[in-house]
Design a protein around this motif. Structure first.
Motif, mmCIF file in Angstrom:
data_model
loop_
_atom_site.group_PDB
_atom_site.id
_atom_site.type_symbol
_atom_site.label_atom_id
_atom_site.label_comp_id
_atom_site.label_asym_id
_atom_site.label_seq_id
_atom_site.Cartn_x
_atom_site.Cartn_y
_atom_site.Cartn_z
ATOM 1 N N MET A 1 0.847 -1.202 0.000
ATOM 2 C CA MET A 1 0.000 0.000 0.000
ATOM 3 C C MET A 1 0.877 1.245 0.000
ATOM 4 O O MET A 1 1.770 1.375 0.826
ATOM 5 C CB MET A 1 -0.884 0.011 1.235
ATOM 6 C CG MET A 1 -1.776 1.250 1.341
ATOM 7 S SD MET A 1 -2.847 1.220 2.783
ATOM 8 C CE MET A 1 -1.651 1.338 4.091
ATOM 9 N N SER A 97 -2.614 4.339 -8.469
ATOM 10 C CA SER A 97 -2.531 2.882 -8.632
ATOM 11 C C SER A 97 -3.702 2.141 -8.020
ATOM 12 O O SER A 97 -3.918 0.967 -8.308
ATOM 13 C CB SER A 97 -1.236 2.362 -8.011
ATOM 14 O OG SER A 97 -1.236 2.578 -6.598
ATOM 15 N N SER A 99 -4.173 1.445 -4.675
ATOM 16 C CA SER A 99 -3.560 0.467 -3.764
ATOM 17 C C SER A 99 -4.178 0.463 -2.374
ATOM 18 O O SER A 99 -3.720 -0.261 -1.488
ATOM 19 C CB SER A 99 -2.058 0.754 -3.641
ATOM 20 O OG SER A 99 -1.841 2.089 -3.198
#
Length: 415
Positions: A1, A97, A99
């Protein structure tokens, strides 16, 4: 993350718009909420990947500062359909992204706790609810030898709950759990108090005092763990429109705490995210899906002064309601349901003579994150049976009402 991927949402209405925040989080992007009283300096300190402006208001200077800050900004103040726009902004323009997942969060938080705690001692405020259970388990997975969980039975829990907490966390999960019976202590402090905010703050402060005393018994304790979640922080006052209510673990903290630091592992999460973390870290599904229960317990569901007799009456009525909901197969369909003992008495008939007894209100709501809620249309036959049982089986109750108010304008709890 990658926690550096962060979007700031600024609600110029003065209330922080959790609907937009939920949309961003559902797209696996971390976000923070700011109100119209935020400064551009505070916003930029967070090093946001992007900023979303929402709400109905002007805040001309703040908006101007944001627009000239150089940070990519999406203004959706006048947008009626914003879902696709937000998704495009996050992924196409900001190139994030995605994440932010609860699996990634769990791994990140366990490692962060392990590093931060080191060889120091941790005291966890364990209530048995979802939030504190997830916090305790995160710390247990990070540094089990450092953790002592303290369960304070303040006399404000639901029927049979104290025994259930001890059984789950000490006997089944193997945590170092200390059980303190502090019912008399809390009720003595609350004697004569009727104001909801005063009750919340007294309960919150007394919790801290109990933990301080317990910490002294077990030696030097460096950290206190609390189950604060993001809606607690939002409702305790972020925007210019101020406080909705104090929370025992936010607005209710006393000024002086005898600990070096407070650990709040899930303070950035909404309630549904906390539940997902619970499943990720191996908590039983029944525990994770347990109904939300406020830190002040039945103290905010028993209107007026708190006495043992009133609380016992409420416990019995609440237990009947929960039992009938479960018997009808509605326990998995409703996010939260409970009874409230009002401070109102009304005329009735019991055993063919006039009675003058209390009124119980039933509350059942649907919600995702406790920031908004809709009342549930429970079948009349379930309500009828519940009402009949309560008025027959619970001494001192002769009337049952059903709360059909959404949030807003009402809050979920009555106090």
């Amino acid at each position: 993350m990658d926690i550096k991927e962060k979007v700031i949402i600024v609600d110029v209405s003065g209330r922080c718009n959790q609907l937009i925040a939920r949309e961003v989080r559902n797209l696996n992007v971390y976000c923070m909420l700011f109100g119209d009283n935020a400064s551009i300096e505070k916003i930029l300190c967070e090093k946001p990947s992007g900023i979303i402006i929402t709400g109905e208001g002007n805040a001309d200077k703040l908006v101007s500062d944001i627009m000239s800050s150089g940070v990519k900004t999406l203004d959706i103040r006048n947008a009626s359909d914003y879902k696709d726009v937000i998704k495009s902004f996050l992924y196409d323009e900001l190139k994030l992204s995605g994440s932010w997942t609860m699996k990634a969060f769990s791994e990140y938080m366990i490692e962060e706790l392990r590093e931060k705690i080191g060889d120091k001692k941790v005291l966890c405020a364990l209530s048995g609810g979802v939030d504190s259970a997830v916090c305790a388990t995160l710390v247990h997975l990070a540094k089990p030898e450092s953790l002592t969980c303290v369960f304070v039975d303040h006399g404000l829990m639901r029927k049979n709950e104290p025994q259930e907490v001890v059984e789950i966390f000490r006997d089944k999960l193997g945590m170092n759990l200390i059980h303190i019976d502090a019912e008399k202590r809390f009720l003595d402090k609350l004697k004569g108090v009727t104001d909801p905010e005063k009750k919340r703050k007294i309960i919150g402060e007394e919790f801290i005092r109990v933990f301080e005393e317990e910490a002294k018994k077990i030696g030097a304790v460096d950290f206190l763990v609390q189950g604060t979640i993001y809606p607690d922080i939002i409702e305790s006052g972020i925007g210019s429109k101020g406080l909705v209510k104090s929370h025992h673990n936010v607005g209710g903290l006393p000024d002086v705490i005898d600990f070096n630091e407070i650990l709040e592992p899930v303070k950035d999460l909404f309630k549904d995210e906390v539940r997902k973390v619970g499943l990720e870290i191996g908590l039983p599904e029944a525990q994770v899906n347990r109904q939300p229960f406020p830190g002040p317990g039945l103290g905010v569901r028993c209107i007026g002064e708190l006495t043992k007799d009133k609380l016992d009456t409420l416990r019995d009525a609440d237990a009947i309601f929960r039992e009938e909901i479960k018997n009808a197969g509605w326990d998995t369909k409703i996010w939260q349901y409970f009874a409230v003992l009002t401070d109102m008495k009304s005329v009735g008939v019991r055993d063919e003579v006039r009675s003058y007894e209390r009124t119980v209100a039933l509350r059942a709501i649907h919600s995702i994150d406790a920031m908004s809620a809709e009342f549930v249309e429970i079948p009349y036959e379930v309500l009828r049976k519940t009402s009949s049982r309560i008025t027959k089986e619970v001494k001192g109750i002769n009337r049952v009402c059903y709360d059909i108010t959404s949030k807003p304008p009402a809050t979920i709890e009555w106090e």
